[in-house]
Scaffold this motif. Structure first.
Motif, PDB file in Angstrom:
ATOM      1  N   ALA A   1       0.978  -1.136   0.456  1.00 34.62           N
ATOM      2  CA  ALA A   1       0.348  -0.237   0.076  1.00 34.62           C
ATOM      3  C   ALA A   1       1.022   1.055   0.288  1.00 34.62           C
ATOM      4  CB  ALA A   1      -0.854  -0.334   1.244  1.00 34.62           C
ATOM      5  N   VAL A   2       2.002   1.038   0.542  1.00 36.40           N
ATOM      6  CA  VAL A   2       2.916   2.239   0.869  1.00 36.40           C
ATOM      7  C   VAL A   2       3.379   2.724  -0.562  1.00 36.40           C
ATOM      8  CG1 VAL A   2       4.815   3.379   1.733  1.00 36.40           C
ATOM      9  CG2 VAL A   2       2.871   2.861   3.409  1.00 36.40           C
ATOM     10  N   ALA A   3       4.328   2.021  -1.111  1.00 36.14           N
ATOM     11  CA  ALA A   3       4.859   1.204  -2.524  1.00 36.14           C
ATOM     12  C   ALA A   3       3.569   2.556  -3.510  1.00 36.14           C
ATOM     13  CB  ALA A   3       5.204  -0.509  -2.863  1.00 36.14           C
ATOM     14  N   SER A   4       2.467   1.697  -3.112  1.00 40.09           N
ATOM     15  CA  SER A   4       1.397   2.237  -4.446  1.00 40.09           C
ATOM     16  C   SER A   4       1.713   3.651  -4.379  1.00 40.09           C
ATOM     17  CB  SER A   4      -0.018   1.172  -4.277  1.00 40.09           C
ATOM     18  OG  SER A   4      -0.437   2.148  -3.143  1.00 40.09           O
ATOM     19  N   THR A   5       1.365   4.462  -3.366  1.00 36.96           N
ATOM     20  CA  THR A   5       1.276   5.669  -3.047  1.00 36.96           C
ATOM     21  C   THR A   5       2.073   6.504  -3.561  1.00 36.96           C
ATOM     22  OG1 THR A   5       2.680   5.942  -1.018  1.00 36.96           O
ATOM     23  CG2 THR A   5       0.339   5.703  -1.406  1.00 36.96           C
ATOM     24  N   SER A   6       3.125   6.215  -3.953  1.00 35.88           N
ATOM     25  CA  SER A   6       4.292   6.992  -4.654  1.00 35.88           C
ATOM     26  C   SER A   6       4.732   7.181  -6.003  1.00 35.88           C
ATOM     27  CB  SER A   6       5.861   6.353  -5.043  1.00 35.88           C
ATOM     28  OG  SER A   6       6.258   4.888  -5.483  1.00 35.88           O
ATOM     29  N   VAL A   7       3.095   6.602  -6.505  1.00 39.34           N
ATOM     30  CA  VAL A   7       3.137   7.551  -7.714  1.00 39.34           C
ATOM     31  C   VAL A   7       2.656   8.553  -7.757  1.00 39.34           C
ATOM     32  CG1 VAL A   7       1.611   7.192 -10.003  1.00 39.34           C
ATOM     33  CG2 VAL A   7       2.035   5.304  -8.456  1.00 39.34           C
ATOM     34  N   ILE A   8       1.930   9.289  -6.527  1.00 37.85           N
ATOM     35  CA  ILE A   8       1.446  10.466  -6.100  1.00 37.85           C
ATOM     36  C   ILE A   8       2.523  11.639  -6.316  1.00 37.85           C
ATOM     37  CG2 ILE A   8      -0.268  11.648  -5.154  1.00 37.85           C
ATOM     38  CD1 ILE A   8      -1.394   9.371  -5.645  1.00 37.85           C
ATOM     39  N   GLY A   9       2.989  11.178  -5.974  1.00 37.22           N
ATOM     40  CA  GLY A   9       4.432  12.597  -5.672  1.00 37.22           C
ATOM     41  C   GLY A   9       4.973  12.558  -7.716  1.00 37.22           C
ATOM     42  N   ILE A  10       5.252  11.615  -8.062  1.00 36.39           N
ATOM     43  CA  ILE A  10       5.784  11.787  -9.455  1.00 36.39           C
ATOM     44  C   ILE A  10       4.782  12.355 -10.600  1.00 36.39           C
ATOM     45  CG2 ILE A  10       6.070  10.712 -11.404  1.00 36.39           C
ATOM     46  CD1 ILE A  10       6.695   7.854  -9.401  1.00 36.39           C
ATOM     47  N   PHE A  11       3.021  12.078 -10.079  1.00 38.94           N
ATOM     48  CA  PHE A  11       2.184  13.312 -10.952  1.00 38.94           C
ATOM     49  C   PHE A  11       2.524  14.288 -10.518  1.00 38.94           C
ATOM     50  CE2 PHE A  11      -0.441   9.085 -11.521  1.00 38.94           C
ATOM     51  CZ  PHE A  11      -1.043   9.379 -13.164  1.00 38.94           C
ATOM     52  N   MET A  12       3.020  15.111  -9.078  1.00 45.13           N
ATOM     53  CA  MET A  12       2.709  16.166  -9.007  1.00 45.13           C
ATOM     54  C   MET A  12       3.943  16.779  -9.283  1.00 45.13           C
ATOM     55  SD  MET A  12       1.597  15.479  -4.450  1.00 45.13           S
ATOM     56  CE  MET A  12       1.379  17.747  -4.607  1.00 45.13           C
ATOM     57  N   ALA A  13       5.095  15.875  -9.828  1.00 41.18           N
ATOM     58  CA  ALA A  13       5.897  17.034  -9.748  1.00 41.18           C
ATOM     59  C   ALA A  13       5.646  16.595 -11.649  1.00 41.18           C
ATOM     60  CB  ALA A  13       7.524  16.113  -9.512  1.00 41.18           C
ATOM     61  N   GLY A  14       5.105  15.438 -11.994  1.00 45.32           N
ATOM     62  CA  GLY A  14       4.787  16.150 -13.781  1.00 45.32           C
ATOM     63  C   GLY A  14       4.047  17.512 -14.039  1.00 45.32           C
ATOM     64  N   TRP A  15       3.201  17.589 -13.646  1.00 41.39           N
ATOM     65  CA  TRP A  15       2.074  18.505 -13.654  1.00 41.39           C
ATOM     66  C   TRP A  15       2.266  19.678 -13.184  1.00 41.39           C
ATOM     67  CZ3 TRP A  15      -1.682  21.637 -11.430  1.00 41.39           C
ATOM     68  CH2 TRP A  15      -2.386  21.575 -11.580  1.00 41.39           C
ATOM     69  N   GLY A  16       2.705  19.777 -11.845  1.00 40.85           N
ATOM     70  CA  GLY A  16       3.340  20.533 -11.475  1.00 40.85           C
ATOM     71  C   GLY A  16       4.597  21.805 -12.053  1.00 40.85           C
ATOM     72  N   SER A  17       5.502  20.975 -12.626  1.00 41.72           N
ATOM     73  CA  SER A  17       6.444  21.636 -13.835  1.00 41.72           C
ATOM     74  C   SER A  17       5.743  21.872 -15.078  1.00 41.72           C
ATOM     75  CB  SER A  17       7.391  20.472 -14.480  1.00 41.72           C
ATOM     76  OG  SER A  17       7.866  19.903 -12.994  1.00 41.72           O
ATOM     77  N   ARG A  18       4.400  21.848 -15.681  1.00 43.11           N
ATOM     78  CA  ARG A  18       4.248  22.155 -16.846  1.00 43.11           C
ATOM     79  C   ARG A  18       4.947  22.893 -17.635  1.00 43.11           C
ATOM     80  NH1 ARG A  18      -0.115  27.110 -18.153  1.00 43.11           N
ATOM     81  NH2 ARG A  18      -1.722  25.733 -16.250  1.00 43.11           N
ATOM     82  N   ASN A  19       5.488  21.310 -18.217  1.00 39.58           N
ATOM     83  CA  ASN A  19       6.375  21.011 -19.065  1.00 39.58           C
ATOM     84  C   ASN A  19       6.337  19.835 -19.768  1.00 39.58           C
ATOM     85  OD1 ASN A  19       8.908  19.429 -20.154  1.00 39.58           O
ATOM     86  ND2 ASN A  19      10.064  20.574 -19.002  1.00 39.58           N
ATOM     87  N   LYS A  20       5.929  19.795 -20.665  1.00 34.43           N
ATOM     88  CA  LYS A  20       5.296  18.716 -21.934  1.00 34.43           C
ATOM     89  C   LYS A  20       6.052  16.987 -21.413  1.00 34.43           C
ATOM     90  CE  LYS A  20       4.572  20.779 -25.949  1.00 34.43           C
ATOM     91  NZ  LYS A  20       5.743  21.845 -26.550  1.00 34.43           N
ATOM     92  N   TYR A  21       7.693  17.573 -21.317  1.00 33.09           N
ATOM     93  CA  TYR A  21       8.102  16.273 -21.038  1.00 33.09           C
ATOM     94  C   TYR A  21       8.133  15.884 -19.511  1.00 33.09           C
ATOM     95  CZ  TYR A  21       9.564  17.516 -25.537  1.00 33.09           C
ATOM     96  OH  TYR A  21       9.909  18.295 -27.502  1.00 33.09           O
TER      97      TYR A  21
END
Lengths: 118, 394, 162, 103
Positions: free
Chosen positions: B140-160
């Motif tokens: 369960a804890v490991a599966s929550t690591s995706v959230i941080g990745i999404f936040m980094a990707g979306w928050g940067s506003r960079n398509k890559y």
């Protein structure tokens, strides 16, 4: 039982404080000289081109979808596995039917190329 | 030996007595928990620093280089130098970024990696908390690591960055299924999700009872923590650097921290569930545990030094068309054998023979399928290549 | 005493997350608040001595459903600009409805005389759950797999491009 | 057991009402779906709380919660697939625009 989870609570607070503390110290130490070019979006030195929210393909969603279904399957599998020694052969048959029905779904996705990354 | 074995338990007893002199009972509990948590966090950070050094040394040797050797003896001070550099680097926040999400991303990424250490048994009775849901907690804890990745990707506003985050999420999600399925066999034999109970049940190491599951677990785990050869989401040659494209300084360092702690955590979980954890003759338990864990860490580094990065369509196909069916088959075989011989009552030797036979049959079946399907696979591969060539020609 | 403080903290976290879901302008930020709320609910399960459910809550909701929702957010561009309202015109009416429902539910919760039992829950909840699923609830269990199959095939058919 | 049952019921009622409000008022279809998820979570809290306080020796409450979670996940999967499909046809998921039952 709650004692163990109190530890998890304290532990998560301390784990969360690691990045917060680190970033605060770095915030004090580092130089701050923002610039127009420096703060632009990085795209290999080129000007940003087009919209940031590019249209993603639906394939991503299909993978997430199959993942959700199988994730729930594991939710049923864990109590079954823990209690297995007390349950015997009948439980095996039940789980076999359960998995077989879901494997039909996987085969469907496979045959219709929903698993294909294009 | 007895003294070394109980070293940490004795230390904790000393602290307990020391604090118990002037605090009420619940205060002692809180202090003990805080101390244990702080020790685990320190272990996590030190491990991360050691692993960066170890990785560069091991990969250097594989590539016939020396690796870091300037700062301190054998370059051991290199991680410290790196850390100082991370701390004093200028931080760049892109103008377009969503500041809240962008800055919270690196903060959210770290805790899931560290939290995994809470239930890992470092020795007999030596774990932060022995939860009854042990492995489920880890998953369960490991599966929550995706959230941080999404936040980094979306928050940067960079398509890559966003593309990298999407790919990382799709990959993590796909390999999570074989990972959680492969462990079911182990749980079935041990009859519990608790990590301590799983270690105690291993009179025979589970890697001998569940070899196929172990291999699936190892591959899926390496993919889960996005390490080479499965490091597509952050491969420079693919999409700049994936979701951490826009991050610099210590914020970038946080993603590194999370990655290395996860590497250690995954190896520790593998050692606990398949290699008998802290069990072993003569030496104290925690030395056995660390030896087994670092053996697996070495295997992970070795994979990076040896294998080329795989293609994104191969990556997804491998998860869904090879690992998931194999994990399901392994699960059914394990269930069948456990129904015939009750592993809780049969002596270790016969359990071993039974599961070994089952696994051999499974591997034989897999090889059969592979041989039968090989011409067909080649044909479909050729068809795909042909279709792509035709498209490119247009 | 300590559990009560823990409950209040977790409950406030859950409700704050839920309010964030409703009031965030961007759908992605809404999804992040939803995750916060899910984590809070898993804490509530721990307090209710249902650790297995707490794990499942994290695994399924935070690790799977939230990812699904975020993927869907990425696939459908958020068309709302800064000016257009993100709530529809009936938001006043909806607020009154929700408030009335809340008061009604509270009344029922507090007035009714629940026959609270002081028995202990089983030691090994996970094992007990497994036995219940394989014994008393075996039919719903098998139906659930058919249900998941139908959902899987249906969603693939609907979502795929033709 | 030093937390009274009514506290859990209050929390669940609050969560349910907030979910209902989101469901009634969000314009974005995914926002509405998130409201539904909140409501299902509120229901689950009630199920587990009643199970724990009224019949603690049986695990019926938890079994039902597991089934509700199954249902919620499948509902999200199909619902979001529908939303993606709608987006592809209308190029919008604003519920103010999508008001025809049949075209």
């Amino acid at each position: 039982m709650l004692r163990d989870y109190a530890f998890i609570l304290i532990f998560s607070a301390i784990a969360l404080s690691v990045p917060i503390l680190g970033l605060s110290i770095a915030w004090l130490l580092r130089p701050k000289k923002p610039g127009k070019i420096k703060n632009a979006t990085y795209e290999c030195g080129l000007e940003t081109f087009g919209e940031t929210w590019v249209q993603f393909k639906v394939q991503y969603y299909i993978y997430a979808l199959i993942f959700v279904i199988f994730d729930i399957e594991t939710v049923f599998l864990y109590p079954w596995a823990v209690a297995y020694n007390k349950l015997g052969l009948f439980a095996l048959v039940e789980m076999f039917i359960f998995i077989a029905i879901l494997v039909v779904g996987l085969l469907y996705a496979w045959r219709t190329d929903a698993l294909e990354w294009v | 030996m007895q003294f070394l074995d109980n070293l940490f338990l004795n230390i904790s007893q000393v602290i307990r007595n020391l604090v118990g002199g002037f605090l009420p009972d619940w205060g002692v509990e809180v202090v003990m928990m805080t101390v244990a948590a702080a020790v685990l966090v320190v272990i996590a950070v030190v491990t991360m620093m050691f692993l960066t050094w170890m990785e560069r040394k091991v990969v250097g040797r594989i590539q016939d280089r020396l690796g870091p050797n300037r700062v301190g003896p054998f370059g051991l001070m290199q991680p410290i130098a790196d850390m100082v550099k991370m701390f004093i680097k200028e931080d760049i926040t892109p103008r377009e970024a969503n500041r809240w999400v962008y800055n919270l991303g690196p903060i959210v990424v770290v805790p899931p990696a560290i939290l995994a250490l809470a239930v890992i048994p470092f020795g007999r009775g030596l774990s932060g908390a022995d939860l009854s849901i042990g492995w489920l907690y880890l998953a369960a804890v490991a599966s929550t690591s995706v959230i941080g990745i999404f936040m980094a990707g979306w928050g940067s506003r960079n398509k890559y960055a966003l593309l990298g985050a999407m790919r990382a999420a799709a990959q993590i999600v796909s390999y999570e299924i074989p990972q959680v399925l492969s462990v079911v066999g182990v749980i079935l034999i041990a009859g519990s999700l608790s990590m301590q109970r799983i270690v105690e049940a291993q009179n025979v190491w589970f890697v001998f009872l569940q070899p196929v599951a172990f291999i699936i677990f190892l591959i899926a785990s390496v993919a889960e923590i996005e390490r080479s050869p499965f490091d597509l989401p952050e491969a420079e040659s693919e999409i700049i650097a994936g979701y951490h494209t826009e991050y610099s300084g210590l914020k970038f360092g946080m993603f590194f921290l999370a990655e290395y702690i996860s590497t250690f955590a995954v190896s520790a979980i593998g050692a606990t569930m398949f290699l008998g954890g802290w069990r072993g003759p003569v030496l104290p338990g925690w030395i056995w545990f660390l030896a087994k864990t670092y053996l697996l860490v070495f295997v992970v580094l070795w994979l990076r030094g040896t294998l080329p990065r795989i293609r994104v369509d191969q990556l997804m196909n491998f998860a869904w068309k090879v690992l998931v069916p194999l994990a399901l088959a392994n699960l059914l075989v394990a269930g069948l054998i456990a129904a015939i011989i009750n592993p809780a009552e049969t002596p270790g030797f016969w359990t071993f023979i039974g599961f070994l036979l089952g696994n051999l049959l499974l591997i034989a079946a897999v090889v059969m399928v592979g041989v039968l399907r090989a011409p067909e696979m080649e044909a479909s591969e050729a068809a795909v290549v042909g279709a792509k060539g035709a498209l490119a020609g247009q | 005493m300590i559990t009560q403080i823990a409950f209040i903290g977790i409950a406030l976290l859950t409700l704050a997350g839920a309010i964030g879901v409703v009031l965030a302008r961007s759908v992605f930020v809404s999804a992040l608040f939803l995750i916060l709320s899910f984590v809070g609910v898993s804490g509530i399960y721990v307090l209710l001595e249902a650790p297995f459910l707490a794990g499942v809550q994290l695994l399924v909701y935070v690790g799977a459903v939230a990812v699904l929702i975020i993927f869907a957010v990425m696939l459908t561009r958020d068309m709302m600009s800064e000016e257009t309202p993100f709530l529809n015109r009936q938001w006043g009416c909806g607020g009154v409805m929700a408030a009335v429902l809340f008061v009604l539910l509270l009344l029922i919760g507090f007035i009714a005389d629940w026959p609270v039992s002081s028995a202990k829950p089983p030691e090994d909840t996970i094992s007990a759950l497994g036995e219940a699923l394989m014994g008393k609830y075996v039919l719903p269990f098998e139906v659930a797999s058919v249900f998941l199959l139908v959902a899987l095939i249906g969603a693939i058919v609907v979502a795929r491009e033709r | 057991m030093d937390i009274p049952l009514s506290w859990y019921l209050t929390l669940a009622a609050g969560l349910f009402s907030i979910g209902l409000f989101g469901c009634l008022t969000r314009r974005n279809a995914i926002g509405i779906l998130m409201g539904v998820e909140l409501m299902l979570n509120a229901v689950n809290i009630n199920l587990v709380a009643f199970g724990r306080y009224i019949t603690p020796e049986a695990v019926a409450g938890q079994v039902f919660a597991v089934f509700v979670i199954t249902l919620a996940a499948a509902e999200a999967a199909v619902g979001l697939a529908l939303i993606i499909s709608i987006y592809r046809t209308y190029d919008s998921i604003d519920m103010e625009d999508i008001n025809l039952l049949k075209w």
